[in-house]
Scaffold this motif. Sequence first.
Motif, PDB file in Angstrom:
ATOM      1  N   VAL A   1      -7.680   7.499   3.004  1.00 45.53           N
ATOM      2  CA  VAL A   1      -8.614   6.787   3.880  1.00 45.53           C
ATOM      3  C   VAL A   1      -8.223   5.309   3.965  1.00 45.53           C
ATOM      4  O   VAL A   1      -8.180   4.720   5.052  1.00 45.53           O
ATOM      5  CB  VAL A   1     -10.071   6.934   3.362  1.00 45.53           C
ATOM      6  CG1 VAL A   1     -11.020   6.037   4.146  1.00 45.53           C
ATOM      7  CG2 VAL A   1     -10.518   8.383   3.452  1.00 45.53           C
ATOM      8  N   LEU A   2      -7.905   4.745   2.812  1.00 50.51           N
ATOM      9  CA  LEU A   2      -7.547   3.323   2.804  1.00 50.51           C
ATOM     10  C   LEU A   2      -6.264   3.073   3.584  1.00 50.51           C
ATOM     11  O   LEU A   2      -6.104   2.055   4.248  1.00 50.51           O
ATOM     12  CB  LEU A   2      -7.404   2.814   1.369  1.00 50.51           C
ATOM     13  CG  LEU A   2      -8.685   2.888   0.539  1.00 50.51           C
ATOM     14  CD1 LEU A   2      -8.450   2.354  -0.864  1.00 50.51           C
ATOM     15  CD2 LEU A   2      -9.828   2.142   1.199  1.00 50.51           C
TER      16      LEU A   2
ATOM     17  N   THR B   1       0.834  -1.203   0.000  1.00 50.67           N
ATOM     18  CA  THR B   1       0.000   0.000   0.000  1.00 50.67           C
ATOM     19  C   THR B   1       0.861   1.242   0.000  1.00 50.67           C
ATOM     20  O   THR B   1       0.693   2.153  -0.795  1.00 50.67           O
ATOM     21  CB  THR B   1      -0.859   0.038   1.289  1.00 50.67           C
ATOM     22  OG1 THR B   1      -1.643  -1.122   1.339  1.00 50.67           O
ATOM     23  CG2 THR B   1      -1.718   1.276   1.314  1.00 50.67           C
ATOM     24  N   ILE B   2       1.791   1.226   0.931  1.00 50.71           N
ATOM     25  CA  ILE B   2       2.642   2.388   1.099  1.00 50.71           C
ATOM     26  C   ILE B   2       3.497   2.597  -0.127  1.00 50.71           C
ATOM     27  O   ILE B   2       3.660   3.702  -0.616  1.00 50.71           O
ATOM     28  CB  ILE B   2       3.511   2.196   2.359  1.00 50.71           C
ATOM     29  CG1 ILE B   2       2.592   2.333   3.578  1.00 50.71           C
ATOM     30  CG2 ILE B   2       4.640   3.186   2.420  1.00 50.71           C
ATOM     31  CD1 ILE B   2       3.176   1.774   4.826  1.00 50.71           C
TER      32      ILE B   2
ATOM     33  N   LEU C   1      -3.634   0.796   8.201  1.00 47.37           N
ATOM     34  CA  LEU C   1      -2.777   0.956   9.384  1.00 47.37           C
ATOM     35  C   LEU C   1      -3.537   0.637  10.670  1.00 47.37           C
ATOM     36  O   LEU C   1      -3.011  -0.033  11.559  1.00 47.37           O
ATOM     37  CB  LEU C   1      -2.230   2.387   9.452  1.00 47.37           C
ATOM     38  CG  LEU C   1      -1.037   2.663   8.551  1.00 47.37           C
ATOM     39  CD1 LEU C   1      -0.708   4.145   8.516  1.00 47.37           C
ATOM     40  CD2 LEU C   1       0.192   1.886   9.016  1.00 47.37           C
ATOM     41  N   HIS C   2      -4.770   1.093  10.741  1.00 48.09           N
ATOM     42  CA  HIS C   2      -5.564   0.813  11.944  1.00 48.09           C
ATOM     43  C   HIS C   2      -5.740  -0.693  12.122  1.00 48.09           C
ATOM     44  O   HIS C   2      -5.555  -1.244  13.203  1.00 48.09           O
ATOM     45  CB  HIS C   2      -6.921   1.514  11.833  1.00 48.09           C
ATOM     46  CG  HIS C   2      -7.741   1.434  13.088  1.00 48.09           C
ATOM     47  ND1 HIS C   2      -8.964   2.019  13.221  1.00 48.09           N
ATOM     48  CD2 HIS C   2      -7.514   0.810  14.278  1.00 48.09           C
ATOM     49  CE1 HIS C   2      -9.451   1.795  14.424  1.00 48.09           C
ATOM     50  NE2 HIS C   2      -8.593   1.043  15.089  1.00 48.09           N
ATOM     51  N   LYS C   3      -6.052  -1.337  11.011  1.00 50.34           N
ATOM     52  CA  LYS C   3      -6.251  -2.791  11.051  1.00 50.34           C
ATOM     53  C   LYS C   3      -4.970  -3.487  11.518  1.00 50.34           C
ATOM     54  O   LYS C   3      -4.992  -4.381  12.354  1.00 50.34           O
ATOM     55  CB  LYS C   3      -6.652  -3.263   9.657  1.00 50.34           C
ATOM     56  CG  LYS C   3      -7.108  -4.692   9.594  1.00 50.34           C
ATOM     57  CD  LYS C   3      -7.586  -5.015   8.181  1.00 50.34           C
ATOM     58  CE  LYS C   3      -7.983  -6.484   8.078  1.00 50.34           C
ATOM     59  NZ  LYS C   3      -8.327  -6.853   6.707  1.00 50.34           N
ATOM     60  N   THR C   4      -3.867  -3.048  10.967  1.00 50.69           N
ATOM     61  CA  THR C   4      -2.589  -3.671  11.299  1.00 50.69           C
ATOM     62  C   THR C   4      -2.225  -3.478  12.768  1.00 50.69           C
ATOM     63  O   THR C   4      -1.897  -4.434  13.466  1.00 50.69           O
ATOM     64  CB  THR C   4      -1.466  -3.054  10.425  1.00 50.69           C
ATOM     65  OG1 THR C   4      -1.788  -3.297   9.071  1.00 50.69           O
ATOM     66  CG2 THR C   4      -0.117  -3.668  10.748  1.00 50.69           C
ATOM     67  N   VAL C   5      -2.311  -2.246  13.236  1.00 49.62           N
ATOM     68  CA  VAL C   5      -1.787  -1.990  14.583  1.00 49.62           C
ATOM     69  C   VAL C   5      -2.734  -2.436  15.691  1.00 49.62           C
ATOM     70  O   VAL C   5      -2.293  -2.709  16.804  1.00 49.62           O
ATOM     71  CB  VAL C   5      -1.399  -0.501  14.802  1.00 49.62           C
ATOM     72  CG1 VAL C   5      -0.294  -0.099  13.868  1.00 49.62           C
ATOM     73  CG2 VAL C   5      -2.590   0.431  14.679  1.00 49.62           C
ATOM     74  N   SER C   6      -4.026  -2.529  15.394  1.00 48.26           N
ATOM     75  CA  SER C   6      -4.940  -2.870  16.489  1.00 48.26           C
ATOM     76  C   SER C   6      -4.978  -4.368  16.754  1.00 48.26           C
ATOM     77  O   SER C   6      -5.386  -4.794  17.830  1.00 48.26           O
ATOM     78  CB  SER C   6      -6.346  -2.327  16.219  1.00 48.26           C
ATOM     79  OG  SER C   6      -6.986  -3.083  15.229  1.00 48.26           O
ATOM     80  N   ALA C   7      -4.524  -5.147  15.788  1.00 47.61           N
ATOM     81  CA  ALA C   7      -4.545  -6.595  15.996  1.00 47.61           C
ATOM     82  C   ALA C   7      -3.580  -6.959  17.121  1.00 47.61           C
ATOM     83  O   ALA C   7      -2.414  -6.579  17.084  1.00 47.61           O
ATOM     84  CB  ALA C   7      -4.152  -7.304  14.711  1.00 47.61           C
TER      85      ALA C   7
ATOM     86  N   PHE D   1     -14.809  -2.333   7.511  1.00 48.60           N
ATOM     87  CA  PHE D   1     -14.723  -1.147   6.654  1.00 48.60           C
ATOM     88  C   PHE D   1     -15.693  -1.298   5.493  1.00 48.60           C
ATOM     89  O   PHE D   1     -15.829  -2.384   4.937  1.00 48.60           O
ATOM     90  CB  PHE D   1     -13.287  -1.009   6.114  1.00 48.60           C
ATOM     91  CG  PHE D   1     -13.121   0.122   5.139  1.00 48.60           C
ATOM     92  CD1 PHE D   1     -13.281   1.438   5.549  1.00 48.60           C
ATOM     93  CD2 PHE D   1     -12.809  -0.123   3.810  1.00 48.60           C
ATOM     94  CE1 PHE D   1     -13.136   2.494   4.656  1.00 48.60           C
ATOM     95  CE2 PHE D   1     -12.651   0.920   2.901  1.00 48.60           C
ATOM     96  CZ  PHE D   1     -12.819   2.239   3.330  1.00 48.60           C
ATOM     97  N   GLN D   2     -16.389  -0.240   5.176  1.00 51.23           N
ATOM     98  CA  GLN D   2     -17.269  -0.272   3.998  1.00 51.23           C
ATOM     99  C   GLN D   2     -17.041   0.993   3.184  1.00 51.23           C
ATOM    100  O   GLN D   2     -16.834   2.065   3.755  1.00 51.23           O
ATOM    101  CB  GLN D   2     -18.749  -0.310   4.426  1.00 51.23           C
ATOM    102  CG  GLN D   2     -19.156  -1.602   5.095  1.00 51.23           C
ATOM    103  CD  GLN D   2     -20.644  -1.601   5.481  1.00 51.23           C
ATOM    104  OE1 GLN D   2     -21.464  -0.865   4.926  1.00 51.23           O
ATOM    105  NE2 GLN D   2     -20.968  -2.444   6.454  1.00 51.23           N
ATOM    106  N   GLU D   3     -17.100   0.817   1.878  1.00 49.61           N
ATOM    107  CA  GLU D   3     -17.097   1.987   1.004  1.00 49.61           C
ATOM    108  C   GLU D   3     -18.347   1.942   0.149  1.00 49.61           C
ATOM    109  O   GLU D   3     -18.686   0.895  -0.408  1.00 49.61           O
ATOM    110  CB  GLU D   3     -15.861   2.002   0.097  1.00 49.61           C
ATOM    111  CG  GLU D   3     -15.867   3.221  -0.817  1.00 49.61           C
ATOM    112  CD  GLU D   3     -14.692   3.276  -1.792  1.00 49.61           C
ATOM    113  OE1 GLU D   3     -13.907   2.310  -1.831  1.00 49.61           O
ATOM    114  OE2 GLU D   3     -14.589   4.273  -2.514  1.00 49.61           O
ATOM    115  N   THR D   4     -19.046   3.041   0.080  1.00 48.48           N
ATOM    116  CA  THR D   4     -20.237   3.102  -0.767  1.00 48.48           C
ATOM    117  C   THR D   4     -20.082   4.269  -1.742  1.00 48.48           C
ATOM    118  O   THR D   4     -19.019   4.894  -1.788  1.00 48.48           O
ATOM    119  CB  THR D   4     -21.505   3.316   0.098  1.00 48.48           C
ATOM    120  OG1 THR D   4     -21.392   4.604   0.723  1.00 48.48           O
ATOM    121  CG2 THR D   4     -21.644   2.229   1.148  1.00 48.48           C
ATOM    122  N   ASP D   5     -21.129   4.572  -2.484  1.00 52.27           N
ATOM    123  CA  ASP D   5     -21.041   5.676  -3.448  1.00 52.27           C
ATOM    124  C   ASP D   5     -20.631   6.981  -2.786  1.00 52.27           C
ATOM    125  O   ASP D   5     -19.795   7.710  -3.289  1.00 52.27           O
ATOM    126  CB  ASP D   5     -22.408   5.894  -4.120  1.00 52.27           C
ATOM    127  CG  ASP D   5     -22.676   4.829  -5.158  1.00 52.27           C
ATOM    128  OD1 ASP D   5     -21.708   4.129  -5.536  1.00 52.27           O
ATOM    129  OD2 ASP D   5     -23.848   4.677  -5.555  1.00 52.27           O
TER     130      ASP D   5
END
Length: 610
Positions: A233-234, A79-80, A239-245, A256-260
């Motif tokens: 945002v992604l 990602t980075i 990062l949040h997902k990675t560090v909170s585990a 996480f959800q993305e909509t229109d």
Amino acid sequence: MLKIKALFSKKKPGQADLSQGSKKSFKGKTKSSGADNRNVSQDISSANEIYQNRNTTQYSNAIADDHHMKSLTDELVATIDSDSSPSDNITTENVETVIPESEINVRESFEDQISYDPLISDGSLPEESVVMDDSQDDDTDDEHLEDETPEKSFLEQKELMGYRLINKIGEGAFSKVFRAIPAKNSSNEFLSKNYKAVAIKVIKKADLSSINGDHHKKDKGKDSTKTSSRDQVLKEVALHKTVSAGCSQIVAFIDFQETDSYYYIIQELLTGGEIFGEIVRLTYFSEDLSKHVIKQLALAVKHMHSLGVVHRDIKPENLLFEPIEFTPSVKPKFRKSDDPQTKADEGIFTPEIGGGGIGIVKLADFGLSKQIFSKNTKTPCGTVGYTAPEVVKDEHYSMKVDMWGIGCVLYTMLCGFPPFYDEKIDTLTEKISRGEYTFLKPWWDEISAGAKNAVAKLLELEPSKRYDIDQFLNDPWLNSFDCLPKKGESSQKKAGTSEKRHLHKKQFQLFQRDSSLLFSPAAVAMRDAFDIGNAVKRTEEDRMGTRGGLGSLVEDEESEDNYNDARGDEQLEQNMFQLTLDTSTILQRRKKVQKDDLGPQVPISATIQE
Ligand SMILES: Nc1ncnc2c1ncn2[C@@H]1O[C@H](COP(=O)(O)OP(=O)(O)OP(=O)(O)O)[C@@H](O)[C@H]1O
């Protein structure tokens, strides 16, 4: 200075939320990719996986193992790296991260089934219902959560799948945060069993891209690899997902959800709110309570640093807590500098549980975090196979930014005002850059030498001499007793019986209704002092030239773009935004005490330079 301008010029005026006040500054330092939100060709593999496997991986933090962590970290590296250069070895070219049409359809049909449809989107319910009355409060007991009625019709509900937004609990410059409950008929059994209620950060795409100028930047021609608002945002999500585990001191990432129209970041709900509000409420914390809070923050930071991630925005607003029962002191103790008429009782502190109504504390908000190195390779992001000594030095420099942030939080908790402040941004910036702070009399007179020593080691100007996270965790003052909350209970149960929880909640809501404190000049100035301080330190970090970090490239380019505008606007900026600590409630209160009881008044600006 450029970054500071970005921070303050983008503030939305008049944001006010009586239910849980948080007036925040802009943080999305992004550069447009010029790509359409729905059709990003050079994009982020982690996001793709998040979408495609959402039903199976959305609650993975609760069950994460090392293998999972490894793949997440690898995803993040990719990602980075996708921000850096089209020719880098690790790229995610041609990976499409659009939401599959089928998934959008599923959402639409799912929405049809949701039982609370009548409330959706008519926008007719009144805003005044923001603060719940007591009868509504009783309904929020865990057993009845799923029947809770949304406070009003939220537009943000329309596109959200599987959760019911109940009430707004916080606000960022470009986000609203809601308390929500998994929908009754949610197919996600794991989620509804483990989280009775969640917090959902909702970011409106239109707001983000218009302010970040995505459309405008699209035309620049050179930016197919630059970071768009969406990427930003992604990145926060990844990062949040990675560090909170695997870290109980970090707010758990759930989904996480993305909509229109929106991004939805679903996370563990911390029902107490921000530590910021508690500092304002209690004026300052005892040393025991300060230790209790700061140790939990330090463990969160240790976990992040061990993964090569720097938070970069450590401040009391980003520390959330679970309430515990409040036990009043038998005989409240006052410091010489207290006004006994106004100083709120912190109550009895219990080691391993907490005090002042504050139990478990967790670190939140990864919008400015960046990854310096990958956990597995220990090489900086963007390089393969070797690490030059100066890069290693830069990594450590970046991490020391968080240590400085911890020092500012600790200082503030111990005395009730931040270590660096001035009415003028440029003077404040200079003080921060020169590390000009003092243990101000009389407020620091009764604080122990051990606490002062810890603060001094954290606010050391020279990064190489500043405590790193392990040194801080070994600090003798911090370890004078075991201050961590007991493990084993879910944070949502931590406050004890529901009766006790309600008691605290009622006290808390009462306090929250008094928005004059949360939005008092003192509180606003304290927020701003932290935001400026963090921006200054990040700017210094960038000047040091962090080579591998995600943020450096993005921010450097932003700086370049904004440079001319910034110079022109500098004066305006200074006029528009002035720290008004002198007129602040906390300092007024203190000045009043000082004047009445403690001898001659000393101007704040003078005392700072003592
Ligand atoms: N998990 C949570 N539980 C309870 N409250 C939360 C949670 N997450 C956020 N909040 C509340 O919402 C506020 C805003 O959240 P957050 O800091 O994530 O938004 P933001 O958009 O990053 O803000 P900004 O970018 O302006 O700093 C927080 O300060 C807090 O009061």
